[in-house]
Design a protein around this motif. Structure first.
Motif, PDB file in Angstrom:
ATOM      1  N   THR A  48       0.830  -1.210   0.000  1.00  0.00           N
ATOM      2  CA  THR A  48       0.000   0.000   0.000  1.00  0.00           C
ATOM      3  C   THR A  48       0.861   1.255   0.000  1.00  0.00           C
ATOM      4  O   THR A  48       0.621   2.208  -0.750  1.00  0.00           O
ATOM      5  N   SER A  50       3.979   1.575  -0.957  1.00  0.00           N
ATOM      6  CA  SER A  50       4.755   1.704  -2.189  1.00  0.00           C
ATOM      7  C   SER A  50       3.938   2.392  -3.275  1.00  0.00           C
ATOM      8  O   SER A  50       4.436   3.279  -3.982  1.00  0.00           O
ATOM      9  N   VAL A  51       2.697   1.978  -3.384  1.00  0.00           N
ATOM     10  CA  VAL A  51       1.830   2.576  -4.404  1.00  0.00           C
ATOM     11  C   VAL A  51       1.576   4.044  -4.098  1.00  0.00           C
ATOM     12  O   VAL A  51       1.739   4.922  -4.955  1.00  0.00           O
ATOM     13  N   LEU A  52       1.199   4.329  -2.837  1.00  0.00           N
ATOM     14  CA  LEU A  52       0.862   5.703  -2.478  1.00  0.00           C
ATOM     15  C   LEU A  52       2.073   6.629  -2.528  1.00  0.00           C
ATOM     16  O   LEU A  52       1.997   7.751  -3.028  1.00  0.00           O
ATOM     17  N   SER A  53       3.206   6.158  -1.988  1.00  0.00           N
ATOM     18  CA  SER A  53       4.397   7.021  -1.941  1.00  0.00           C
ATOM     19  C   SER A  53       4.951   7.280  -3.338  1.00  0.00           C
ATOM     20  O   SER A  53       5.441   8.371  -3.630  1.00  0.00           O
ATOM     21  N   THR A  54       4.885   6.267  -4.216  1.00  0.00           N
ATOM     22  CA  THR A  54       5.378   6.457  -5.590  1.00  0.00           C
ATOM     23  C   THR A  54       4.539   7.504  -6.317  1.00  0.00           C
ATOM     24  O   THR A  54       5.073   8.389  -6.999  1.00  0.00           O
ATOM     25  N   GLN A  55       3.241   7.398  -6.154  1.00  0.00           N
ATOM     26  CA  GLN A  55       2.363   8.380  -6.797  1.00  0.00           C
ATOM     27  C   GLN A  55       2.592   9.778  -6.232  1.00  0.00           C
ATOM     28  O   GLN A  55       2.626  10.763  -6.977  1.00  0.00           O
ATOM     29  N   LEU A  56       2.756   9.852  -4.895  1.00  0.00           N
ATOM     30  CA  LEU A  56       2.991  11.154  -4.272  1.00  0.00           C
ATOM     31  C   LEU A  56       4.322  11.734  -4.706  1.00  0.00           C
ATOM     32  O   LEU A  56       4.440  12.933  -4.991  1.00  0.00           O
ATOM     33  N   ASN A  58       6.021  11.144  -7.484  1.00  0.00           N
ATOM     34  CA  ASN A  58       5.933  11.577  -8.886  1.00  0.00           C
ATOM     35  C   ASN A  58       5.171  12.895  -9.008  1.00  0.00           C
ATOM     36  O   ASN A  58       5.534  13.774  -9.799  1.00  0.00           O
ATOM     37  N   PHE A  59       4.143  13.034  -8.212  1.00  0.00           N
ATOM     38  CA  PHE A  59       3.349  14.257  -8.259  1.00  0.00           C
ATOM     39  C   PHE A  59       4.163  15.459  -7.804  1.00  0.00           C
ATOM     40  O   PHE A  59       4.153  16.521  -8.421  1.00  0.00           O
ATOM     41  N   ASP A  62       6.945  16.827 -10.106  1.00  0.00           N
ATOM     42  CA  ASP A  62       6.471  17.629 -11.230  1.00  0.00           C
ATOM     43  C   ASP A  62       6.405  19.115 -10.887  1.00  0.00           C
ATOM     44  O   ASP A  62       6.382  19.961 -11.782  1.00  0.00           O
TER      45      ASP A  62
END
Length: 261
Positions: A48, A50-56, A58-59, A62
Motif C-alpha cells: 500500500t 509503495s503505491v501511495l508514496s510512488t504516486q505522491l 511523482n506528483f 512535477d
C-alpha cells in the motif's frame, strides 16, 4: 533437571492459585504465530505504501526540484509507521485479550503481573517497546532459559511473567446444584455482572474446585467472605432468601461462563 517451573499466587481472599510458567518452547511457538501475522500485515502495508508514496513522489517532482529529499522523508515515515504497527500489535492484543496475542492464545499461554493480576496498557507497552532489545542476539531467549521466573527484559521492566493458561481437567469438574442453575437466570436481571473481572472469576472457580477438601468451618468462613465481596462488586444489596453463599457463588460461576456474558 527442571521440566516445569511452577509459581504460586496468594490472593487477598487467602486462596492459593498455582500456575505453570510458559517456558521457552511455548513462547517461541506463540512468537512464531504472531510474527507470521505481523509479516503478512507489514507486507500489505509495504504494498500500500509503495503505491501511495510512488504516486505522491511523482506528483511532487512535477512541481518541485527537491523530490529526492521528499523520498528520504517518505522512507523515514515508512519505518516509523512500520515500527508503530509492530509495537501496536502486541500492545493491542495483550491489553484487549487480557495478556494474550493470537499466538499466545493458540499456545495456551498468558501474560500476567508478578502478583497474578491482569496486565494493563502500561505493562503491555513496556513489554512491546523492549521486545526489539530482547530479540537482539537472542538476549531475551537466554534470559528466559537462565532465569528462575523465565523473564525477558520486557518482563523485568514491566513486572510481568508468562504462564500457561489454565486447562480444565476431570479432577477440576465442578458440581453445580439445581438451585444455582435457577438463580443464575435471576442474577442477570438483578445484578451488574459486568463489573466482574477474569481474576474475580478465577478466585470463585478456585474456591468451588477446592471446597470439597476444606473443613466445614473453613469452607463456611471462606464462602461467606467471597460471597460478600462478590455481592459488593456486582452491586447486589442482599442475597435472595434461602440462598447459601455456596449456591450464590455457583450461580455467579454459571453466569460468567455463558458465551454472551
Amino acid at each position: 533437571m527442571r521440566f516445569f517451573n511452577r509459581i504460586t499466587f496468594q490472593t487477598p481472599e487467602s486462596v492459593e492459585l498455582e500456575f505453570t510458567l510458559a517456558g521457552i518452547g511455548n513462547r517461541a511457538l506463540a512468537l512464531l504465530i504472531d510474527y507470521t501475522i505481523l509479516i503478512v500485515t507489514l507486507l500489505l502495508f509495504v504494498l500500500t505504501w509503495s503505491v501511495l508514496s510512488t504516486q505522491l513522489l511523482n506528483f511532487v517532482e512535477d512541481f518541485f526540484t527537491n523530490g529526492k529529499n521528499l523520498g528520504v522523508w517518505l522512507l523515514a515515515i515508512f519505518f516509523i509507521i512500520a515500527f508503530a504497527i509492530y509495537i501496536s500489535y502486541f500492545v493491542f492484543f495483550e491489553t484487549l485479550w487480557f495478556g494474550q496475542t493470537p499466538g499466545k492464545r493458540f499456545a495456551k499461554i498468558r501474560v500476567v503481573r508478578d502478583d497474578g493480576r491482569l496486565i494493563g496498557l502500561q505493562q503491555a507497552t513496556l513489554r512491546a517497546l523492549l521486545r526489539p532489545f530482547d530479540e537482539t542476539l537472542f538476549i531475551g531467549a537466554f534470559l528466559i532459559m537462565l532465569g528462575r521466573r523465565e523473564k525477558r527484559l520486557g518482563d523485568l521492566a514491566a513486572g510481568t511473567i508468562v504462564i500457561q493458561a489454565q486447562i480444565p481437567t476431570a479432577s477440576a469438574t465442578l458440581i453445580i446444584s439445581e438451585q444455582a442453575k435457577v438463580l443464575n437466570q435471576q442474577l442477570v436481571e438483578i445484578a451488574d455482572l459486568s463489573q466482574l473481572l477474569p481474576d474475580d472469576f478465577a478466585v470463585i472457580r478456585e474456591y468451588l474446585q477446592r471446597r470439597g477438601a476444606m473443613s466445614l468451618k473453613a469452607r463456611a468462613s471462606l464462602s461467606l467472605k467471597l460471597a460478600e465481596q462478590v455481592k459488593t462488586i456486582i452491586n447486589l444489596e442482599k442475597l435472595p432468601e434461602a440462598i447459601t453463599p455456596d449456591i450464590f457463588l455457583e450461580a455467579v460461576y454459571l453466569v460468567y461462563k455463558q458465551p454472551e456474558f
